[in-house]
Design a protein around this motif. Sequence first.
Motif, PDB file in Angstrom:
ATOM      1  N   UNK A 230       0.875  -1.103  -0.062  1.00 12.18           N
ATOM      2  CA  UNK A 230      -0.019   0.029   0.192  1.00 12.18           C
ATOM      3  C   UNK A 230       0.861   1.146   0.037  1.00 12.18           C
ATOM      4  N   UNK A 231       1.850   1.445   0.828  1.00 12.38           N
ATOM      5  CA  UNK A 231       2.589   2.375   0.905  1.00 12.38           C
ATOM      6  C   UNK A 231       3.673   2.434  -0.148  1.00 12.38           C
ATOM      7  N   UNK A 232       4.127   1.290  -0.467  1.00  8.72           N
ATOM      8  CA  UNK A 232       5.134   0.958  -1.497  1.00  8.72           C
ATOM      9  C   UNK A 232       6.503   1.307  -1.318  1.00  8.72           C
ATOM     10  N   UNK A 285      -3.171   7.123   3.092  1.00  9.09           N
ATOM     11  CA  UNK A 285      -2.253   6.011   2.790  1.00  9.09           C
ATOM     12  C   UNK A 285      -0.635   6.428   2.225  1.00  9.09           C
ATOM     13  N   UNK A 286      -0.047   7.454   2.961  1.00  8.57           N
ATOM     14  CA  UNK A 286       1.176   7.941   2.611  1.00  8.57           C
ATOM     15  C   UNK A 286       2.091   7.529   3.553  1.00  8.57           C
ATOM     16  N   UNK A 287       3.553   7.627   3.175  1.00  6.52           N
ATOM     17  CA  UNK A 287       4.434   7.235   4.266  1.00  6.52           C
ATOM     18  C   UNK A 287       4.330   7.777   5.518  1.00  6.52           C
ATOM     19  N   UNK A 289       2.030   9.841   7.004  1.00 11.77           N
ATOM     20  CA  UNK A 289       0.657   9.587   7.789  1.00 11.77           C
ATOM     21  C   UNK A 289       0.556   8.248   8.251  1.00 11.77           C
ATOM     22  N   UNK A 290       1.120   7.417   7.442  1.00 15.27           N
ATOM     23  CA  UNK A 290       1.056   5.814   7.809  1.00 15.27           C
ATOM     24  C   UNK A 290       2.002   5.639   8.906  1.00 15.27           C
ATOM     25  N   UNK A 291       3.054   6.159   9.095  1.00 13.64           N
ATOM     26  CA  UNK A 291       4.110   6.099  10.183  1.00 13.64           C
ATOM     27  C   UNK A 291       3.554   6.852  11.496  1.00 13.64           C
ATOM     28  N   UNK A 292       2.887   7.886  11.486  1.00 10.21           N
ATOM     29  CA  UNK A 292       2.308   8.509  12.583  1.00 10.21           C
ATOM     30  C   UNK A 292       1.088   7.615  13.122  1.00 10.21           C
ATOM     31  N   UNK A 293       0.265   7.175  12.072  1.00  6.50           N
ATOM     32  CA  UNK A 293      -0.781   6.353  12.554  1.00  6.50           C
ATOM     33  C   UNK A 293      -0.419   5.027  13.137  1.00  6.50           C
ATOM     34  N   UNK A 294       0.528   4.070  12.722  1.00  9.74           N
ATOM     35  CA  UNK A 294       1.157   3.016  13.260  1.00  9.74           C
ATOM     36  C   UNK A 294       1.736   3.238  14.540  1.00  9.74           C
ATOM     37  N   UNK A 295       2.376   4.416  14.740  1.00 12.22           N
ATOM     38  CA  UNK A 295       2.984   4.852  16.168  1.00 12.22           C
ATOM     39  C   UNK A 295       1.893   4.889  17.167  1.00 12.22           C
ATOM     40  N   UNK A 296       0.650   5.575  16.890  1.00  9.45           N
ATOM     41  CA  UNK A 296      -0.478   5.677  17.639  1.00  9.45           C
ATOM     42  C   UNK A 296      -0.933   4.437  17.829  1.00  9.45           C
ATOM     43  N   UNK A 297      -1.288   3.498  17.152  1.00 12.96           N
ATOM     44  CA  UNK A 297      -1.751   2.074  17.180  1.00 12.96           C
ATOM     45  C   UNK A 297      -0.673   1.585  18.343  1.00 12.96           C
ATOM     46  N   UNK A 298       0.442   1.487  18.118  1.00  8.88           N
ATOM     47  CA  UNK A 298       1.376   0.985  18.892  1.00  8.88           C
ATOM     48  C   UNK A 298       1.547   1.296  20.438  1.00  8.88           C
ATOM     49  N   UNK A 299       1.100   2.694  20.430  1.00 11.96           N
ATOM     50  CA  UNK A 299       1.298   3.326  21.881  1.00 11.96           C
ATOM     51  C   UNK A 299      -0.124   3.071  22.570  1.00 11.96           C
ATOM     52  N   UNK A 343      -5.966 -11.300   6.122  1.00 10.18           N
ATOM     53  CA  UNK A 343      -5.757 -11.862   4.971  1.00 10.18           C
ATOM     54  C   UNK A 343      -7.159 -12.304   4.055  1.00 10.18           C
ATOM     55  N   UNK A 344      -8.430 -12.659   4.347  1.00  7.49           N
ATOM     56  CA  UNK A 344      -9.323 -13.170   3.702  1.00  7.49           C
ATOM     57  C   UNK A 344      -9.992 -11.648   3.180  1.00  7.49           C
ATOM     58  N   UNK A 345     -10.046 -10.811   4.260  1.00  8.91           N
ATOM     59  CA  UNK A 345     -10.946  -9.198   3.764  1.00  8.91           C
ATOM     60  C   UNK A 345      -9.795  -8.759   2.806  1.00  8.91           C
ATOM     61  N   UNK A 346      -8.754  -8.835   2.846  1.00  6.03           N
ATOM     62  CA  UNK A 346      -8.028  -7.945   1.996  1.00  6.03           C
ATOM     63  C   UNK A 346      -8.037  -8.756   0.611  1.00  6.03           C
ATOM     64  N   UNK A 347      -7.824 -10.209   0.550  1.00  3.88           N
ATOM     65  CA  UNK A 347      -8.040 -10.790  -0.716  1.00  3.88           C
ATOM     66  C   UNK A 347      -9.472 -10.739  -1.273  1.00  3.88           C
ATOM     67  N   UNK A 348     -10.658 -10.378  -0.474  1.00  5.94           N
ATOM     68  CA  UNK A 348     -11.973  -9.896  -1.007  1.00  5.94           C
ATOM     69  C   UNK A 348     -12.126  -8.592  -1.585  1.00  5.94           C
ATOM     70  N   UNK A 349     -11.497  -7.642  -0.552  1.00  5.30           N
ATOM     71  CA  UNK A 349     -11.836  -6.379  -0.848  1.00  5.30           C
ATOM     72  C   UNK A 349     -10.522  -5.483  -1.157  1.00  5.30           C
ATOM     73  N   UNK A 350      -9.835  -5.179   0.081  1.00  6.50           N
ATOM     74  CA  UNK A 350      -8.579  -4.728  -0.112  1.00  6.50           C
ATOM     75  C   UNK A 350      -7.738  -4.516   1.201  1.00  6.50           C
ATOM     76  N   UNK A 351      -6.535  -4.475   1.217  1.00  5.40           N
ATOM     77  CA  UNK A 351      -5.871  -4.254   2.272  1.00  5.40           C
ATOM     78  C   UNK A 351      -6.231  -3.205   3.277  1.00  5.40           C
ATOM     79  N   UNK A 352      -6.464  -1.992   2.562  1.00  6.51           N
ATOM     80  CA  UNK A 352      -6.887  -0.856   3.434  1.00  6.51           C
ATOM     81  C   UNK A 352      -8.173  -1.161   3.854  1.00  6.51           C
TER      82      UNK A 352
END
Length: 383
Positions: A230-232, A285-287, A289-299, A343-352
């Motif tokens: 997604x972020x590529x 879904x940019x580098x 913003x995703x980094x900030x988002x993932x840091x909040x989830x980790x916290x 995994x199943x939802x990502x395959x059916x729709x998208x990872x996002x």
Amino acid sequence: MISTTKHRFFLSLFFFMSGLSFATWASRIPTIKTTFDFNEAELGSILLALPIGSLLGLPLSGWLVSKYNSRVPLTVGYGLNALSLALIGFAHNTFSLVAAVVLFAFTTRIFNISVNTQALTLQKRFEKKIVGSFHGYWSIGGIAGILLSTLFLELNVPIQYHFLAVAILMLIVTLYSYQFLLKGDRSETGNKLILSKPDPYIFYLGLVVFLCAICEGGMFDWSGIYFQEIIKVEIFTYGYLIFMTFMAMSRFVSDLIVARFGMPSTYIMSAVCIISGISLAIIFPFFWTAMVGFSLVGFGTAAIIPMSYALAGASKKYSAGMAISIITTYSITGMLLGPPLIGYLAHAFSLRVSFIIFAICGLLLIPITQMFFKHQRLSDKAG
């Protein structure tokens, strides 16, 4: 006579090494996906082996902590865990990969219950709270594992030699550190699982760790794929690294946060961080913003498991080891549903789209934790 400080150091070392070994596995999942040419659904099915192996270890782990001092299953479990990690790296077909992952999960289950039983026992020898710091060392170990994986990716080190090197280090630490673990921590009461109506105290805590496990397990297994697809970005470990870094930071300050605001408020703050963080990463879904988002989830996710384990250790119905074993079953079930469901939802729709599951879990944490504390207050008044 071994000092409590030395006990704490070597127990912290085991938490650190556990985080390092798990991150070694999780950070190279994209490599495994590419090597075996799995699609998202196939990878989700492979990841089912992890919680299935843990569930197979449930009856054995509960029996071991009630039969022996916890340092015995801790040491044996972690030694075998090192062997299974090496076997994952050398797996040459799907069958051998699944078998190695099942063994990895099975031994992780035995080790986790044992090491957390040691942590709760040692906590009783300290006036200040130290359980959160142990889980913080797990996260620091996770960061070290990710950094090592990033280095080996840059150097094009094959996965089999990467996993073998970590496994050898695990064995060395295990063999040396055994002598410094707590002795005589087997509880004489509360070691038997009582088959009756679910105890609300343990049930609510179980639901809390179940929801947290979906978030943690999903982020462990899919953050690298998210950054890769997604972020590529070429070095796909960035997302996992920032998630684990902020998880570690949170765990080292979680005891202070709990002391300042109390557990009910800390659970709510954790849920808000998860919801806002994953929403940011999905919507933008940019580098960065995703980094900030993932840091909040980790916290946000970091304090939930330590708080829940500490509360479980205060159960009036079960010993600390048995209470942890029970709620860990809920956690493993969350691990069972989380990564494969993504995994199943990502395959059916998208990872996002599939990552919305994490926001839903964060939202559900709020009412369930409030129901737990309401039950706790009523029980205290009745008692």
